[in-house]
Design a protein around this motif. Sequence first.
Motif, short mmCIF file in Angstrom:
data_model
loop_
_atom_site.label_atom_id
_atom_site.label_comp_id
_atom_site.label_asym_id
_atom_site.label_seq_id
_atom_site.Cartn_x
_atom_site.Cartn_y
_atom_site.Cartn_z
N ARG A 50 0.03 -6.01 14.71
CA ARG A 50 0.95 -4.74 14.48
C ARG A 50 1.48 -5.55 16.56
O ARG A 50 -0.10 -5.70 17.12
CB ARG A 50 0.18 -3.72 14.57
CG ARG A 50 0.42 -3.85 12.59
CD ARG A 50 0.18 -2.64 12.01
NE ARG A 50 0.61 -2.77 10.31
CZ ARG A 50 1.36 -2.43 9.93
NH1 ARG A 50 2.28 -2.19 10.98
NH2 ARG A 50 1.34 -2.46 8.85
N CYS B 138 5.18 -5.49 12.35
CA CYS B 138 4.20 -6.17 11.74
C CYS B 138 4.74 -7.52 12.43
O CYS B 138 5.45 -8.15 11.90
CB CYS B 138 3.83 -5.71 10.21
SG CYS B 138 3.05 -7.28 9.51
N LYS C 169 1.58 2.55 11.64
CA LYS C 169 1.66 1.60 10.80
C LYS C 169 3.74 1.52 11.80
O LYS C 169 4.35 1.55 11.39
CB LYS C 169 1.55 2.04 9.31
CG LYS C 169 0.15 1.91 8.87
CD LYS C 169 0.01 1.45 7.76
CE LYS C 169 -0.90 1.29 6.79
NZ LYS C 169 -2.07 2.19 5.48
#
Length: 481
Positions: free
Chosen positions: A145, A474, A469
């Motif tokens: 990430r 990603c 997130k």
Amino acid sequence: MSAILESIEFRAEALRIGGARLRTARAIDVRNPYTGERVGTAPMASLDEVRRAFDIAQAYVPTLSRYERSAILNKAAALLRERTEEASTLITSESGLSKKDSIYEIGRVADVLNFGANEALRDDGQVFSCDLTPHGKKRKVITTREPLLGVITAITPFNHPMNQVAHKVVPSVATNNRMVLKPSEKVPLSAYYFADLLYEAGLPPEMLQVVTGDPREIADELLTNRHVDLITFTGGVPIGKYIAAKAGYRRIVLELGGNDPLIVMDDADLDRASDLAVQGSYKNSGQRCTAVKRMLVHEKVAAEFTERVVAKTRAWNFGDPMDKSNDMGTVIDEAAALRFQELVDEAVAQGARLLVGNQREGALYSPTVLDRVRPEMTVVREETFGPVSPIITFGSIDEAIAISNGTAFGLSSGICTNRLEDATRFAKELKVGTVNLWEVPGYRIELTPFGGIKDSGLGYKEGVQEAIKSFTNCKTFTLPW
């Protein structure tokens, strides 16, 4: 209550741009909702100043290690806990929230910082083997990430002056991102205080810049500046939908309103359920997207439950927010209090029964209980963002689920039943982001996923882990293995 007095601990704030404190020719008065005192001023940024903040943020390349990010966040948490009294007084001064609520908020903010520090140390990458099928290869796929390529715009509301800010800023710091923050012009002082805390803890100022101003002048720039990669917003539905329409090809995270029910079944412990009802309705002056906005009560126990709620409402102390014996202070301003009074008066005119409350003095609005409320009444069809407890009765679990799902919102819910079969049905069939058994709709910890569906949001979650997130890209790397 005088509107011309000035607080002894007056805070004249400045923009935080590129490590400098910039004064502006115009300022916004920040007033104590209870006393009317001016407790500070917030600078009104120009378009050029907002653009400068984005330019500085985009040009800066964060290089903090995971250890350094974690250390900064933990140090900020320690500093904040040491200054609980000072920081909570600031929140109470500008928002009217009781000292009980503002002290509790400081604890929550420190939790966000500590959780963010822990997450900064955790590498949440994954490893996949590729020889899983007949046509697979002997390779590995590794995910990582990375921070966003551009800048994050964060826009926060008034109801949790520092904690809403923390939930945007901390995941940004934890992931080595750059953020331009615009807090609510109603409660900007707590946001500047929080930013200074992070700078003191070692955060490079280019990673967090704070601007305030007239939304009519600067809001569109915050949404459409060429450097903006992601917009994270907490607030009302109309503004959230405006952002969604305006943002274009950008990532957006919207945490919007709620119309959360507390559902009380006929087998419930009514003392326990009524405790949850009043706490869920009146803490933070009822100004939470996850506050109990509707009490759905089985007709077999409605009379006894209502009697308990009324008694506990009468015992809920409200008044001067600085008085630590009071459970509740004011709402955000007099206009909000007047709106709640109008909604309750309208419901009574349509057949609801006022049992206690609906008294107003300036921004002070008393805890209020209504029964004989019908789902189509505005007080429960829309989000009443204050200390109002409307009671709706139902005759079956099917009816309870239908009433609960019968609004445009889908954020949280609380369930009071001891029957596993009923609890399971609610968990499966309520169209919300959270179902809490034997807790208020708003129960969570700062780490866990939080967010809603329908008009309550796009389904993206807040909470430290989920925000991290959302705030990262990603990337996959594959290699022979």
